[in-house]
Design a protein around this motif. Structure first.
Motif, PDB file in Angstrom:
ATOM      1  N   HIS A  54      19.306  66.182  38.228  1.00 14.47           N
ATOM      2  CA  HIS A  54      20.287  66.008  37.144  1.00 14.47           C
ATOM      3  C   HIS A  54      19.600  64.997  36.148  1.00 14.47           C
ATOM      4  CE1 HIS A  54      24.207  66.461  35.065  1.00 14.47           C
ATOM      5  NE2 HIS A  54      24.319  65.062  35.228  1.00 14.47           N
ATOM      6  N   SER A  55      19.543  65.490  34.767  1.00 10.75           N
ATOM      7  CA  SER A  55      19.213  64.630  33.697  1.00 10.75           C
ATOM      8  C   SER A  55      20.169  63.998  32.806  1.00 10.75           C
ATOM      9  CB  SER A  55      18.138  65.551  32.777  1.00 10.75           C
ATOM     10  OG  SER A  55      16.812  65.403  32.963  1.00 10.75           O
ATOM     11  N   LEU A  56      19.838  62.630  32.356  1.00  8.48           N
ATOM     12  CA  LEU A  56      20.976  61.963  31.983  1.00  8.48           C
ATOM     13  C   LEU A  56      20.934  61.788  30.427  1.00  8.48           C
ATOM     14  CD1 LEU A  56      20.938  59.051  34.504  1.00  8.48           C
ATOM     15  CD2 LEU A  56      22.088  61.195  34.764  1.00  8.48           C
ATOM     16  N   PRO A  64      25.483  59.730  28.150  1.00 13.23           N
ATOM     17  CA  PRO A  64      24.536  59.429  29.378  1.00 13.23           C
ATOM     18  C   PRO A  64      25.217  58.761  30.703  1.00 13.23           C
ATOM     19  CG  PRO A  64      23.360  58.989  27.507  1.00 13.23           C
ATOM     20  CD  PRO A  64      24.795  59.091  27.040  1.00 13.23           C
ATOM     21  N   ARG A  67      27.084  61.247  32.496  1.00 12.82           N
ATOM     22  CA  ARG A  67      26.460  61.947  33.508  1.00 12.82           C
ATOM     23  C   ARG A  67      25.906  61.376  34.700  1.00 12.82           C
ATOM     24  NH1 ARG A  67      24.593  66.879  30.872  1.00 12.82           N
ATOM     25  NH2 ARG A  67      22.579  66.837  31.903  1.00 12.82           N
ATOM     26  N   LEU A  68      25.771  59.917  34.667  1.00  9.19           N
ATOM     27  CA  LEU A  68      25.350  59.052  35.574  1.00  9.19           C
ATOM     28  C   LEU A  68      26.299  59.031  36.553  1.00  9.19           C
ATOM     29  CD1 LEU A  68      23.375  57.048  36.822  1.00  9.19           C
ATOM     30  CD2 LEU A  68      24.680  55.173  35.260  1.00  9.19           C
ATOM     31  N   LEU A  71      26.400  62.009  38.764  1.00  8.33           N
ATOM     32  CA  LEU A  71      25.359  61.913  39.615  1.00  8.33           C
ATOM     33  C   LEU A  71      25.915  61.251  40.930  1.00  8.33           C
ATOM     34  CD1 LEU A  71      22.432  62.871  40.562  1.00  8.33           C
ATOM     35  CD2 LEU A  71      21.748  60.942  39.062  1.00  8.33           C
ATOM     36  N   VAL A  90      15.633  63.064  38.749  1.00  8.14           N
ATOM     37  CA  VAL A  90      16.215  62.712  37.469  1.00  8.14           C
ATOM     38  C   VAL A  90      15.151  62.886  36.358  1.00  8.14           C
ATOM     39  CG1 VAL A  90      17.798  61.159  36.188  1.00  8.14           C
ATOM     40  CG2 VAL A  90      17.710  61.052  38.614  1.00  8.14           C
TER      41      VAL A  90
END
Length: 325
Positions: A54-56, A64, A67-68, A71, A90
């Motif tokens: 998963h990219s943030l 961000p 999304r964090l 995760l 990540v």
């Protein structure tokens, strides 16, 4: 091994899965009307070696921080349901730019993110080209693996420069290590020589200053190297300085193409011949056809897939980043 990816990183996740010949495991992600969210794996993770990709970056209505949190929740439920090991992969790890106190009462965001990931039971964090690798490694008490993009970019530099002189330029002193490693890799892989250059940059309250320019770029193809492009101001400032000093071509190389507000100035500037980034983050389509034609994407899925395979089987990450002849 189980490989999961969350919403917003599925395209890259599928490419990673394809590169190592596995299927992405299914998950459920549910949005509640008040903005809350839940996610869960749809297969058993008990006693499994789990990788969550998963990219943030902020996009698609998610910050961000959003999304964090997603995760964190997904890693937590994997641990609660018996996963033997959980690795967070990540590609773009947000909040790493603030890794030290530079003003009174400043936060140290990199350490807080590390503590959050550790608190839900993350066994290892794998990140691609963080802002400061030393600060990243020191922030975590759990295992961590830092990947870099120099081998992804080296061949592209050789292709673009052909037989012309090459200079690798760091747009600030903090990026010299990254720039030096790319230069070393390019010289080793191409059998050609290249020079280094550097600009001075100081940032305070959004104001950038610094006039020092060290290095000779006249008549050369200059590759400006950075970990990310956000507004693009740093790249554009460096490109203009190179043009003023007689550079023949100027290229921008950055692992993470965030292209936030204000980046159109970089994308449309005649001072930049081409911008090369990886697909570490999903981004909205660029509005300008000229900008889209100037941008080139280098895939990072094979690098991430190789790292996952080596971590699962006990292979060497050092050898991945430093292949032997």
């Amino acid at each position: 091994m189980r490989l999961f990816t969350l919403h917003g990183t599925h395209t890259l996740g599928q490419a990673v899965a394809d590169s190592i010949g596995v299927e992405l495991d299914r998950i459920e992600e549910r949005e509640f009307q008040d903005g809350e969210h839940k996610s869960r794996p749809l297969i058993s993770v008990r006693n499994e070696d789990v990788y969550v990709l998963h990219s943030l970056q902020g996009n698609e209505g998610q910050s961000p921080a959003d999304r964090l949190v997603r995760l964190l929740f997904f890693i937590g439920t994997c641990r609660d349901n018996g996963a033997a090991r959980v690795t967070a992969v990540v590609p773009y790890l947000a909040f790493m730019r603030k890794e030290q106190q530079t003003k009174s009462r400043d936060p140290v965001n990199s350490r807080y993110v590390a503590e959050l990931l550790e608190s839900v039971g993350t066994d290892m964090v794998v990140a691609l080209e963080v802002h400061n690798p030393a600060a990243f490694q020191n922030a975590f008490r759990c295992s961590n693996t830092h990947l870099d993009a120099r081998h992804l970019f080296s061949g592209k530099v050789a292709e673009l420069a052909a037989a012309r002189p090459v200079v690798f330029l760091s747009p600030d002193s903090g990026g010299m290590r990254r720039t030096h490693l790319l230069r070393e890799t390019y010289c080793a892989e191409s059998g050609r020589e290249a020079r280094l250059a550097m600009m001075e940059k100081h940032r305070s309250e959004g104001i950038v200053s610094g006039d020092l320019f060290a290095g000779d770029v006249a008549g050369a193809d200059v590759f400006i190297v950075d970990d990310m492009i956000a507004s693009g101001g740093t790249m554009l400032r460096a490109a203009r300085a190179c043009r003023e000093r007689g550079a023949k071509h100027v290229y921008a190389l950055a692992t993470h193409g965030l292209f936030s507000a204000g980046s159109n100035a970089l994308l449309s500037s005649p001072d930049i011949d081409k911008i090369i980034v990886t697909d570490s983050v999903a981004r909205a389509p660029l509005s300008s056809e000229d900008a889209a034609g100037k941008l080139e994407i280098v895939g990072c899925a094979t690098l991430l897939g190789d790292a996952i395979q080596r971590l699962h089987s006990g292979g060497s990450i050092h050898r991945l980043l430093n292949p032997q002849p």
